[in-house]
Design a protein around this motif. Structure first.
Motif, PDB file in Angstrom:
ATOM      1  N   VAL A  72       0.836  -1.202   0.000  1.00  0.00           N
ATOM      2  CA  VAL A  72       0.000   0.000   0.000  1.00  0.00           C
ATOM      3  C   VAL A  72       0.870   1.252   0.000  1.00  0.00           C
ATOM      4  CG1 VAL A  72      -1.689   1.318   1.333  1.00  0.00           C
ATOM      5  CG2 VAL A  72      -1.957  -1.149   1.086  1.00  0.00           C
ATOM      6  N   THR A  73       1.981   1.201   0.754  1.00  0.00           N
ATOM      7  CA  THR A  73       2.881   2.357   0.818  1.00  0.00           C
ATOM      8  C   THR A  73       3.544   2.616  -0.524  1.00  0.00           C
ATOM      9  OG1 THR A  73       3.299   1.910   3.162  1.00  0.00           O
ATOM     10  CG2 THR A  73       4.857   3.355   2.029  1.00  0.00           C
ATOM     11  N   VAL A  74       3.934   1.566  -1.215  1.00  0.00           N
ATOM     12  CA  VAL A  74       4.533   1.732  -2.553  1.00  0.00           C
ATOM     13  C   VAL A  74       3.555   2.443  -3.482  1.00  0.00           C
ATOM     14  CG1 VAL A  74       5.277   0.495  -4.621  1.00  0.00           C
ATOM     15  CG2 VAL A  74       6.153  -0.186  -2.384  1.00  0.00           C
ATOM     16  N   ILE A  75       2.273   2.053  -3.413  1.00  0.00           N
ATOM     17  CA  ILE A  75       1.265   2.708  -4.246  1.00  0.00           C
ATOM     18  C   ILE A  75       1.163   4.184  -3.890  1.00  0.00           C
ATOM     19  CG2 ILE A  75      -1.194   2.794  -4.800  1.00  0.00           C
ATOM     20  CD1 ILE A  75      -1.293  -0.222  -4.302  1.00  0.00           C
ATOM     21  N   GLU A  76       1.064   4.468  -2.589  1.00  0.00           N
ATOM     22  CA  GLU A  76       0.900   5.852  -2.149  1.00  0.00           C
ATOM     23  C   GLU A  76       2.117   6.697  -2.496  1.00  0.00           C
ATOM     24  OE1 GLU A  76      -0.346   8.377   1.871  1.00  0.00           O
ATOM     25  OE2 GLU A  76      -0.210   6.193   1.930  1.00  0.00           O
ATOM     26  N   VAL A  77       3.317   6.188  -2.187  1.00  0.00           N
ATOM     27  CA  VAL A  77       4.540   6.930  -2.475  1.00  0.00           C
ATOM     28  C   VAL A  77       4.711   7.121  -3.979  1.00  0.00           C
ATOM     29  CG1 VAL A  77       7.066   6.859  -2.337  1.00  0.00           C
ATOM     30  CG2 VAL A  77       5.690   6.230  -0.352  1.00  0.00           C
ATOM     31  N   GLY A  78       4.390   6.071  -4.747  1.00  0.00           N
ATOM     32  CA  GLY A  78       4.507   6.181  -6.202  1.00  0.00           C
ATOM     33  C   GLY A  78       3.619   7.268  -6.768  1.00  0.00           C
ATOM     34  N   LEU A  79       2.363   7.325  -6.280  1.00  0.00           N
ATOM     35  CA  LEU A  79       1.440   8.359  -6.745  1.00  0.00           C
ATOM     36  C   LEU A  79       1.929   9.754  -6.356  1.00  0.00           C
ATOM     37  CD1 LEU A  79      -1.971   6.643  -5.871  1.00  0.00           C
ATOM     38  CD2 LEU A  79      -1.030   7.009  -8.140  1.00  0.00           C
ATOM     39  N   ILE A  80       2.422   9.885  -5.122  1.00  0.00           N
ATOM     40  CA  ILE A  80       2.914  11.196  -4.665  1.00  0.00           C
ATOM     41  C   ILE A  80       4.125  11.634  -5.472  1.00  0.00           C
ATOM     42  CG2 ILE A  80       3.969  12.425  -2.722  1.00  0.00           C
ATOM     43  CD1 ILE A  80       2.255  10.704  -0.854  1.00  0.00           C
ATOM     44  N   LEU A  81       5.081  10.722  -5.661  1.00  0.00           N
ATOM     45  CA  LEU A  81       6.324  11.093  -6.345  1.00  0.00           C
ATOM     46  C   LEU A  81       6.090  11.458  -7.810  1.00  0.00           C
ATOM     47  CD1 LEU A  81       8.972   8.600  -4.913  1.00  0.00           C
ATOM     48  CD2 LEU A  81       8.674  11.014  -4.395  1.00  0.00           C
ATOM     49  N   THR A  82       5.194  10.731  -8.472  1.00  0.00           N
ATOM     50  CA  THR A  82       4.942  11.058  -9.880  1.00  0.00           C
ATOM     51  C   THR A  82       4.380  12.470 -10.014  1.00  0.00           C
ATOM     52  OG1 THR A  82       2.784   9.970  -9.711  1.00  0.00           O
ATOM     53  CG2 THR A  82       4.592   8.688 -10.634  1.00  0.00           C
ATOM     54  N   LEU A  83       3.515  12.855  -9.081  1.00  0.00           N
ATOM     55  CA  LEU A  83       2.958  14.203  -9.130  1.00  0.00           C
ATOM     56  C   LEU A  83       3.975  15.242  -8.675  1.00  0.00           C
ATOM     57  CD1 LEU A  83      -0.644  13.513  -7.782  1.00  0.00           C
ATOM     58  CD2 LEU A  83       0.022  14.052 -10.112  1.00  0.00           C
ATOM     59  N   VAL A 132       7.239  15.099  -9.128  1.00  0.00           N
ATOM     60  CA  VAL A 132       8.197  15.285 -10.215  1.00  0.00           C
ATOM     61  C   VAL A 132       7.584  16.129 -11.334  1.00  0.00           C
ATOM     62  CG1 VAL A 132       9.470  14.098 -12.043  1.00  0.00           C
ATOM     63  CG2 VAL A 132       9.488  13.190  -9.716  1.00  0.00           C
ATOM     64  N   SER A 133       6.312  15.875 -11.647  1.00  0.00           N
ATOM     65  CA  SER A 133       5.688  16.592 -12.767  1.00  0.00           C
ATOM     66  C   SER A 133       5.316  18.022 -12.401  1.00  0.00           C
ATOM     67  CB  SER A 133       4.438  15.844 -13.232  1.00  0.00           C
ATOM     68  OG  SER A 133       3.470  15.791 -12.202  1.00  0.00           O
ATOM     69  N   ALA A 134       4.993  18.274 -11.118  1.00  0.00           N
ATOM     70  CA  ALA A 134       4.523  19.605 -10.720  1.00  0.00           C
ATOM     71  C   ALA A 134       5.627  20.487 -10.150  1.00  0.00           C
ATOM     72  CB  ALA A 134       3.394  19.474  -9.708  1.00  0.00           C
ATOM     73  N   GLY A 135       6.775  19.913  -9.782  1.00  0.00           N
ATOM     74  CA  GLY A 135       7.887  20.708  -9.269  1.00  0.00           C
ATOM     75  C   GLY A 135       7.592  21.312  -7.906  1.00  0.00           C
ATOM     76  N   ASP A 136       7.952  22.602  -7.732  1.00  0.00           N
ATOM     77  CA  ASP A 136       7.801  23.257  -6.433  1.00  0.00           C
ATOM     78  C   ASP A 136       6.343  23.358  -5.995  1.00  0.00           C
ATOM     79  OD1 ASP A 136      10.498  23.515  -6.411  1.00  0.00           O
ATOM     80  OD2 ASP A 136      10.556  25.668  -6.855  1.00  0.00           O
ATOM     81  N   LYS A 137       5.416  23.381  -6.950  1.00  0.00           N
ATOM     82  CA  LYS A 137       3.999  23.471  -6.591  1.00  0.00           C
ATOM     83  C   LYS A 137       3.527  22.257  -5.799  1.00  0.00           C
ATOM     84  CE  LYS A 137       2.396  24.023 -10.745  1.00  0.00           C
ATOM     85  NZ  LYS A 137       1.400  24.230 -11.844  1.00  0.00           N
ATOM     86  N   ALA A 138       4.268  21.150  -5.895  1.00  0.00           N
ATOM     87  CA  ALA A 138       3.861  19.920  -5.216  1.00  0.00           C
ATOM     88  C   ALA A 138       4.521  19.764  -3.855  1.00  0.00           C
ATOM     89  CB  ALA A 138       4.195  18.716  -6.092  1.00  0.00           C
ATOM     90  N   ALA A 139       5.167  20.802  -3.331  1.00  0.00           N
ATOM     91  CA  ALA A 139       5.850  20.698  -2.039  1.00  0.00           C
ATOM     92  C   ALA A 139       4.928  20.221  -0.917  1.00  0.00           C
ATOM     93  CB  ALA A 139       6.498  22.039  -1.680  1.00  0.00           C
ATOM     94  N   GLY A 151       3.208   3.766 -12.985  1.00  0.00           N
ATOM     95  CA  GLY A 151       3.361   4.268 -14.348  1.00  0.00           C
ATOM     96  C   GLY A 151       2.111   4.944 -14.867  1.00  0.00           C
ATOM     97  N   LEU A 152       0.948   4.339 -14.641  1.00  0.00           N
ATOM     98  CA  LEU A 152      -0.301   4.939 -15.106  1.00  0.00           C
ATOM     99  C   LEU A 152      -0.618   6.224 -14.346  1.00  0.00           C
ATOM    100  CD1 LEU A 152      -2.561   1.769 -15.583  1.00  0.00           C
ATOM    101  CD2 LEU A 152      -1.356   3.089 -17.333  1.00  0.00           C
ATOM    102  N   ALA A 153      -0.202   6.291 -13.079  1.00  0.00           N
ATOM    103  CA  ALA A 153      -0.397   7.531 -12.318  1.00  0.00           C
ATOM    104  C   ALA A 153       0.372   8.675 -12.954  1.00  0.00           C
ATOM    105  CB  ALA A 153       0.054   7.331 -10.873  1.00  0.00           C
ATOM    106  N   LYS A 154       1.574   8.375 -13.416  1.00  0.00           N
ATOM    107  CA  LYS A 154       2.350   9.407 -14.109  1.00  0.00           C
ATOM    108  C   LYS A 154       1.650   9.842 -15.395  1.00  0.00           C
ATOM    109  CE  LYS A 154       6.874  10.308 -16.173  1.00  0.00           C
ATOM    110  NZ  LYS A 154       6.974  11.648 -15.573  1.00  0.00           N
ATOM    111  N   ALA A 155       1.022   8.892 -16.087  1.00  0.00           N
ATOM    112  CA  ALA A 155       0.353   9.209 -17.349  1.00  0.00           C
ATOM    113  C   ALA A 155      -0.868  10.103 -17.140  1.00  0.00           C
ATOM    114  CB  ALA A 155      -0.046   7.922 -18.064  1.00  0.00           C
TER     115      ALA A 155
END
Length: 359
Positions: A70-81, A83-90, A228-232
């Motif tokens: 469950v943590t891998v899913i949560e961390v993966g979703l957070i990290l993909t956003l 990386v894509s949003a930059g400082d706005k995602a702090a 991967g799909l979260a990043k997409a």
């Protein structure tokens, strides 16, 4: 059972195929809808396969397998956003973890009590184990989400590197200690106490080694597909939140709801079957894993990726957290709850949801 096995096998493989098809491409709104639907199905499939592996390896390692998945899913979703949003995602990690605490400690917790009370007039549970779990969640939330607002080493609601390291290590130690208590030393404090009920998982047939290995492989495929799909679809989630005029914190609420959906369904199903304690264990265990494992993982990732990490809660969120802890303790102490207690927790959850979209 055969239908359940079929969809949990097909979905992870389909998620990997879909990921290969959309990777690196800019998707239209029409294409985002089936990808998002497959992402949700992959989350459910990943948790299912993690439960199969957990049942095979037994406790205490089984609880860790499910929590880590469950943590891998949560961390993966957070990290993909992030990386894509930059400082706005702090503040994204903070918003997601806080949303997870509110969803579990008020939404899932309240539903389990409400369903249990509707079934037998009074929902009965073990006050010792549930109280210990709630105290651990309160301590983890305070260390990771409240203290950064008041520390002075860094300007703003930020931890210094040393403070962040301390909070991460303390979170891991507290979570590890709780798992040991729940699964080894004081397991009886977390078992159903309502007469005439059985813990189905305790007596269910143990999966074969072959099935566990297959589920392990499908679990990895599902996790790869989810991240991967979260990043997409992350641009669509962010643009949708902006188009609706919602605050950025709503993105964290969406992530938390995605991750916690399987736990919510399992908790309500357990309470409906007369096992309120199991539902409360799932609720508080999910909150604990969300803080105790996600915050350390995000802390390491933020240092590695050199991205800002804002953890301190605002005044409104701290009030909601404080009243959640106080009401939770008052609910737990008697070891029994009526419809009123369940409704009170659901009212707090509704307040959180309303203030998330109308701060």
């Amino acid at each position: 059972m055969l239908d359940k096995i079929r969809w949990t096998v097909v979905v992870p493989l389909l998620a990997v195929v879909m990921l290969a098809a959309v990777w690196g491409r800019e998707l239209s709104l029409l294409a985002d809808i089936p990808v998002f639907a497959l992402l949700l199905a992959a989350v459910l499939a990943a948790v299912h396969h993690a439960e199969v592996v957990a049942h095979r390896v037994g406790e205490p390692f089984g609880a860790l397998v499910l929590a880590i998945a469950v943590t891998v899913i949560e961390v993966g979703l957070i990290l993909t956003l992030m990386v894509s949003a930059g400082d706005k995602a702090a503040p994204l990690a903070r918003d997601t973890v806080f949303a997870a605490v509110m969803i579990t400690c008020n939404g899932i917790f309240g539903m389990a009590l409400l369903v249990g009370a509707l079934r037998r007039r009074v929902a009965v549970f073990n006050a010792e184990g549930t109280g210990a779990a709630l105290a651990t969640v309160a301590t983890l939330a305070t260390l990771s989400l409240v203290l950064p607002t008041f520390t002075t080493s860094e300007p703003g609601p930020h931890f210094s590197p040393a403070q962040l390291a301390f909070a991460a290590v303390a979170s891991l130690v507290l979570y590890g200690c709780f798992i040991a208590m729940q699964t080894v030393r004081h397991k009886e404090d977390f078992l159903p106490v309502e007469p005439g009920t059985d813990d189905e998982d305790e007596h269910a047939e143990r999966p074969s080694a072959r099935r566990a290995w297959i589920s392990g492989g499908l679990l990895i495929a599902a996790l790869v597909g989810v991240v991967g799909l979260a990043k997409a679809v992350s641009p669509a989630i962010e643009s949708g939140v902006d188009a609706a005029g919602l605050p950025r914190s709503a993105v964290g609420v969406v992530i938390a709801m995605l991750v916690l959906l399987p736990e919510a369904l399992a908790a309500v199903r357990a309470a409906r079957g007369g096992r309120v304690q199991v539902g409360l264990n799932l609720a508080l265990g999910s909150a604990m894993a969300s803080i105790g494992l996600t915050i350390p993982a995000i802390a390491v990732a933020s240092i590695w990726l050199d991205t800002p990490l804002l953890l301190g809660l605002g005044a409104t969120e701290m009030v909601l957290l404080a009243i959640t802890v106080v009401v939770g303790m008052l609910t737990v102490v008697p070891g029994r709850a009526t419809l009123l207690q369940g409704t009170v927790h659901l009212a707090l959850f509704a307040a959180f949801g309303f203030l998330a979209v109308a701060p």
